[in-house]
Scaffold this motif. Structure first.
Motif, short mmCIF file in Angstrom:
data_model
loop_
_atom_site.label_atom_id
_atom_site.label_comp_id
_atom_site.label_asym_id
_atom_site.label_seq_id
_atom_site.Cartn_x
_atom_site.Cartn_y
_atom_site.Cartn_z
N MET A 1 0.82 -1.22 0.00
CA MET A 1 0.00 0.00 0.00
C MET A 1 0.85 1.27 0.00
N THR A 2 2.07 1.15 -0.41
CA THR A 2 2.91 2.35 -0.45
C THR A 2 2.61 3.13 -1.74
N MET A 3 3.15 4.31 -1.75
CA MET A 3 3.03 5.16 -2.94
C MET A 3 3.54 4.45 -4.19
N SER A 4 4.65 3.72 -4.05
CA SER A 4 5.19 3.02 -5.21
C SER A 4 4.26 1.92 -5.68
N ASP A 5 3.64 1.22 -4.74
CA ASP A 5 2.67 0.20 -5.13
C ASP A 5 1.58 0.82 -5.99
N ILE A 6 1.12 1.98 -5.56
CA ILE A 6 0.03 2.61 -6.29
C ILE A 6 0.45 3.03 -7.68
N PHE A 7 1.61 3.67 -7.79
CA PHE A 7 2.04 4.09 -9.12
C PHE A 7 2.42 2.91 -10.00
N ASP A 8 2.97 1.86 -9.40
CA ASP A 8 3.22 0.64 -10.17
C ASP A 8 1.91 0.10 -10.71
N ALA A 9 0.91 0.08 -9.86
CA ALA A 9 -0.39 -0.44 -10.30
C ALA A 9 -0.94 0.39 -11.45
N LEU A 10 -0.74 1.68 -11.40
CA LEU A 10 -1.29 2.56 -12.44
C LEU A 10 -0.49 2.50 -13.73
N ALA A 11 0.67 1.85 -13.69
CA ALA A 11 1.53 1.87 -14.87
C ALA A 11 0.99 1.03 -16.02
N HIS A 12 0.18 0.05 -15.70
CA HIS A 12 -0.29 -0.83 -16.77
C HIS A 12 -1.67 -0.41 -17.28
N PRO A 13 -1.79 -0.26 -18.60
CA PRO A 13 -3.05 0.23 -19.17
C PRO A 13 -4.25 -0.64 -18.81
N ILE A 14 -4.08 -1.94 -18.77
CA ILE A 14 -5.20 -2.80 -18.40
C ILE A 14 -5.66 -2.46 -16.98
N ARG A 15 -4.72 -2.25 -16.10
CA ARG A 15 -5.12 -1.96 -14.72
C ARG A 15 -5.81 -0.61 -14.62
N ARG A 16 -5.35 0.35 -15.38
CA ARG A 16 -6.05 1.65 -15.35
C ARG A 16 -7.46 1.49 -15.89
N GLU A 17 -7.60 0.68 -16.93
CA GLU A 17 -8.94 0.48 -17.48
C GLU A 17 -9.86 -0.23 -16.51
N VAL A 18 -9.30 -1.17 -15.78
CA VAL A 18 -10.12 -1.85 -14.77
C VAL A 18 -10.67 -0.84 -13.78
N LEU A 19 -9.82 0.06 -13.34
CA LEU A 19 -10.29 1.08 -12.40
C LEU A 19 -11.42 1.89 -13.01
N GLU A 20 -11.26 2.25 -14.26
CA GLU A 20 -12.31 3.04 -14.91
C GLU A 20 -13.62 2.26 -14.97
N MET A 21 -13.51 0.96 -15.29
CA MET A 21 -14.73 0.16 -15.37
C MET A 21 -15.44 0.11 -14.02
N LEU A 22 -14.65 0.00 -12.97
CA LEU A 22 -15.25 -0.17 -11.65
C LEU A 22 -15.87 1.11 -11.13
#
Lengths: 102, 102
Positions: free
Chosen positions: B1-22
């Motif tokens: 749950m660190t800042m790096s975890d969050i930005f790492d998670a946001l780095a992948h387009p699929i993961r960003r799209e998942v967030l948008e879907m949700l």
DNA sequence: AATCTATTTCGCTATTTAGCTAAATGACGA
DNA sequence: TCGTCATTTAGCTAAATAGCGAAATAGATT
């Protein structure tokens, strides 16, 4: 300069810190590099990624290169993404607001 | 749950799209996975990263797992970072929420 | 219990990324 | 020109990431 370039650039802590440093004003590549425990070629690679993402600009000034923050690119990307997931001002999407049935 | 975890998670387009879907509401892992051209095990890995970053929550509901967006984590991280680079309210450094440099 | 469905974990491979040293480039001063 | 300083490029290795199919797990249903 695509969205993925920008988020890729933000994924590395060193690159995020570089952006923070540049908030206070332009600095030369060497000045920035001196603040991090990695080699200068490595830092040069980080600068290249930030530049490719449009997040910084390099200006060739009397033998050294001064990098400055390109705040508008960063702001546009982050606000744009936040809008898309529903954070901040409601200019996110034109139809139903969150909160209806799943 | 660190800042790096969050930005790492946001780095992948699929993961960003998942967030948008949700943003529109919870969906099961399978429903989400069906929207992407990768295998389910691969999607499962993406969910795991989003969950590790605190960006989504998984709720076990009658045989399937419903993921929901954890908007506050995302908002806190993005607004925090924006503050640090000088976007938004003039307040530059608010309170450091992430001390990770790794 | 047996089975079916949904999801994750396990190996595994391919690709990408981060880091290094050494060498190349570019501008400047002597 | 020669040498020097600042920065980048080249070439490499190690580690991380993303993807797959197969197998394992967890809940429901029969």
């Amino acid at each position: 300069m695509t969205m993925s370039d920008i988020f890729d650039a933000l994924a590395h802590p060193i690159r995020r810190e570089v952006l923070e440093m540049l908030k206070l004003g332009g600095m030369t590549a060497g000045e920035i590099a001196d603040q991090f425990p990695v080699s200068k070629p490595t830092m040069s690679g980080h600068f290249a990624k930030l530049k490719a993402a449009g997040l910084i600009r390099g200006e060739n000034r009397s033998g050294s290169i001064t990098y400055t923050l390109n705040l508008s690119t960063l702001e546009e990307a982050l606000l744009g993404f936040m809008g898309r997931v529903g954070i901040g001002s409601g200019e996110a999407d034109h139809q139903g607001k969150a909160g209806d049935t799943a």
